[in-house]
Design a protein around this motif. Structure first.
Motif, PDB file in Angstrom:
ATOM      1  N   PHE A  37      -4.409  10.139  15.591  1.00  0.00           N
ATOM      2  CA  PHE A  37      -3.492   9.748  14.703  1.00  0.00           C
ATOM      3  C   PHE A  37      -4.490   9.162  13.421  1.00  0.00           C
ATOM      4  N   GLU A  38      -5.388   8.092  13.734  1.00  0.00           N
ATOM      5  CA  GLU A  38      -6.197   7.523  12.862  1.00  0.00           C
ATOM      6  C   GLU A  38      -7.051   8.633  12.084  1.00  0.00           C
ATOM      7  N   GLY A  39      -7.320   9.682  12.746  1.00  0.00           N
ATOM      8  CA  GLY A  39      -7.925  10.928  12.001  1.00  0.00           C
ATOM      9  C   GLY A  39      -7.143  11.855  11.005  1.00  0.00           C
ATOM     10  N   GLY A  40      -5.879  11.532  11.136  1.00  0.00           N
ATOM     11  CA  GLY A  40      -5.063  12.237  10.188  1.00  0.00           C
ATOM     12  C   GLY A  40      -4.554  13.457  10.908  1.00  0.00           C
ATOM     13  N   LYS A  41      -4.277  13.524  12.073  1.00  0.00           N
ATOM     14  CA  LYS A  41      -3.508  14.601  12.943  1.00  0.00           C
ATOM     15  C   LYS A  41      -2.183  14.720  12.605  1.00  0.00           C
ATOM     16  N   ALA A  42      -1.807  15.850  11.852  1.00  0.00           N
ATOM     17  CA  ALA A  42      -0.388  15.824  11.247  1.00  0.00           C
ATOM     18  C   ALA A  42       0.563  16.052  12.380  1.00  0.00           C
ATOM     19  N   THR A  43       0.223  16.529  13.620  1.00  0.00           N
ATOM     20  CA  THR A  43       1.306  16.940  14.432  1.00  0.00           C
ATOM     21  C   THR A  43       1.633  15.791  15.714  1.00  0.00           C
ATOM     22  N   VAL A  44       1.382  14.499  15.340  1.00  0.00           N
ATOM     23  CA  VAL A  44       1.591  13.252  16.256  1.00  0.00           C
ATOM     24  C   VAL A  44       3.083  13.213  16.147  1.00  0.00           C
ATOM     25  N   ARG A  45       3.402  12.701  17.412  1.00  0.00           N
ATOM     26  CA  ARG A  45       5.041  12.460  17.404  1.00  0.00           C
ATOM     27  C   ARG A  45       5.368  11.116  16.578  1.00  0.00           C
ATOM     28  N   LEU A  46       6.420  11.140  15.928  1.00  0.00           N
ATOM     29  CA  LEU A  46       6.989  10.271  15.093  1.00  0.00           C
ATOM     30  C   LEU A  46       7.479   9.144  15.963  1.00  0.00           C
ATOM     31  N   ASP A  47       7.912   9.106  17.089  1.00  0.00           N
ATOM     32  CA  ASP A  47       8.412   7.901  17.716  1.00  0.00           C
ATOM     33  C   ASP A  47       7.130   7.058  18.228  1.00  0.00           C
ATOM     34  N   ARG A  48       6.041   7.661  18.489  1.00  0.00           N
ATOM     35  CA  ARG A  48       4.893   7.119  18.825  1.00  0.00           C
ATOM     36  C   ARG A  48       4.205   6.473  17.561  1.00  0.00           C
ATOM     37  N   VAL A  49       4.243   6.801  16.486  1.00  0.00           N
ATOM     38  CA  VAL A  49       3.889   6.344  15.220  1.00  0.00           C
ATOM     39  C   VAL A  49       4.558   5.011  14.982  1.00  0.00           C
ATOM     40  N   PHE A  50       5.840   5.275  14.979  1.00  0.00           N
ATOM     41  CA  PHE A  50       6.687   3.977  15.010  1.00  0.00           C
ATOM     42  C   PHE A  50       6.299   2.860  15.881  1.00  0.00           C
ATOM     43  N   ASP A  51       5.970   3.205  17.211  1.00  0.00           N
ATOM     44  CA  ASP A  51       5.444   2.409  18.210  1.00  0.00           C
ATOM     45  C   ASP A  51       4.221   1.640  17.670  1.00  0.00           C
ATOM     46  N   VAL A  52       3.267   2.510  17.346  1.00  0.00           N
ATOM     47  CA  VAL A  52       2.064   1.675  16.775  1.00  0.00           C
ATOM     48  C   VAL A  52       2.166   0.994  15.598  1.00  0.00           C
ATOM     49  N   LEU A  53       2.840   1.573  14.678  1.00  0.00           N
ATOM     50  CA  LEU A  53       3.167   0.603  13.572  1.00  0.00           C
ATOM     51  C   LEU A  53       3.763  -0.824  13.810  1.00  0.00           C
ATOM     52  N   MET A  94       0.910  -0.972   0.059  1.00  0.00           N
ATOM     53  CA  MET A  94       0.174  -0.137   0.167  1.00  0.00           C
ATOM     54  C   MET A  94       0.740   1.353  -0.046  1.00  0.00           C
ATOM     55  N   ARG A  95       0.841   2.101  -0.877  1.00  0.00           N
ATOM     56  CA  ARG A  95       1.455   3.409  -0.914  1.00  0.00           C
ATOM     57  C   ARG A  95       0.514   4.488  -0.002  1.00  0.00           C
ATOM     58  N   VAL A  96       1.508   5.086   0.860  1.00  0.00           N
ATOM     59  CA  VAL A  96       0.808   6.074   1.395  1.00  0.00           C
ATOM     60  C   VAL A  96       1.448   7.334   1.386  1.00  0.00           C
ATOM     61  N   ARG A  97       0.742   8.408   1.027  1.00  0.00           N
ATOM     62  CA  ARG A  97       1.418   9.750   0.499  1.00  0.00           C
ATOM     63  C   ARG A  97       1.039  10.732   1.646  1.00  0.00           C
ATOM     64  N   THR A  98      -0.122  10.729   2.530  1.00  0.00           N
ATOM     65  CA  THR A  98      -0.266  11.721   3.467  1.00  0.00           C
ATOM     66  C   THR A  98      -0.579  11.094   4.899  1.00  0.00           C
ATOM     67  N   VAL A  99      -0.596  12.030   5.922  1.00  0.00           N
ATOM     68  CA  VAL A  99      -0.898  11.578   7.223  1.00  0.00           C
ATOM     69  C   VAL A  99      -2.278  10.863   7.468  1.00  0.00           C
ATOM     70  N   LEU A 100      -3.106  11.780   6.513  1.00  0.00           N
ATOM     71  CA  LEU A 100      -4.590  11.005   6.677  1.00  0.00           C
ATOM     72  C   LEU A 100      -4.572   9.655   6.156  1.00  0.00           C
ATOM     73  N   GLU A 101      -3.944   9.510   5.138  1.00  0.00           N
ATOM     74  CA  GLU A 101      -3.663   8.061   4.644  1.00  0.00           C
ATOM     75  C   GLU A 101      -3.124   7.197   5.514  1.00  0.00           C
ATOM     76  N   LEU A 102      -2.153   7.688   6.141  1.00  0.00           N
ATOM     77  CA  LEU A 102      -1.366   6.691   7.252  1.00  0.00           C
ATOM     78  C   LEU A 102      -2.231   6.299   8.208  1.00  0.00           C
ATOM     79  N   GLY A 103      -3.004   7.286   8.590  1.00  0.00           N
ATOM     80  CA  GLY A 103      -3.908   7.241   9.827  1.00  0.00           C
ATOM     81  C   GLY A 103      -5.211   6.047   9.214  1.00  0.00           C
ATOM     82  N   ALA A 104      -5.642   6.104   8.016  1.00  0.00           N
ATOM     83  CA  ALA A 104      -6.803   5.294   7.808  1.00  0.00           C
ATOM     84  C   ALA A 104      -5.911   3.820   7.539  1.00  0.00           C
ATOM     85  N   ALA A 105      -4.666   3.844   7.174  1.00  0.00           N
ATOM     86  CA  ALA A 105      -4.068   2.357   6.948  1.00  0.00           C
ATOM     87  C   ALA A 105      -4.063   1.779   8.203  1.00  0.00           C
ATOM     88  N   VAL A 106      -3.577   2.730   9.238  1.00  0.00           N
ATOM     89  CA  VAL A 106      -3.453   1.939  10.705  1.00  0.00           C
ATOM     90  C   VAL A 106      -4.829   1.613  11.130  1.00  0.00           C
TER      91      VAL A 106
END
Length: 75
Positions: A41-57, A1-13
Motif C-alpha cells: 500500500f505504501e508503495g502505491g499498489k493500486a489493487t489494495v482493498r478499500l475496506d483495509r485502506v479505511f482501516d489503516v487511515l 494535503m491533496r492526494v490524487r493517486t494511489v501512490l500519493e495516498l501510500g506516501a501520505a500514509v
C-alpha cells in the motif's frame, strides 16, 4: 494535503506512520492487516482493498474528504 493517486495516498500514509514513530509491523497489527500489505500500500499498489485502506487511515487518525473538481461530473 491533496492526494490524487494511489501512490500519493501510500506516501501520505507512510509519512503519517513515520511521524507517529510506528513501524510497518505496528501499523499492520493495529489495523488488522499484514506487514506485507502495508508495504504494498505504501508503495502505491493500486489493487489494495478499500475496506483495509479505511482501516489503516482510521488507525492513523486520517480521513478522506471528497471535493468537486471544476468541469467534473459530465458523462
Amino acid at each position: 494535503m491533496r492526494v490524487r493517486t494511489v501512490l500519493e495516498l501510500g506516501a501520505a500514509v507512510r509519512e503519517r506512520r513515520e511521524h507517529l514513530g510506528w513501524s510497518q509491523q505496528s501499523l499492520a497489527d493495529a489495523a488488522g492487516v499484514t506487514r506485507e500489505w502495508v508495504v504494498r500500500f505504501e508503495g502505491g499498489k493500486a489493487t489494495v482493498r478499500l475496506d483495509r485502506v479505511f482501516d489503516v487511515l482510521t488507525v492513523l487518525g486520517l480521513g478522506v474528504e471528497l471535493a468537486t473538481r471544476t468541469g467534473g461530473g459530465e458523462p
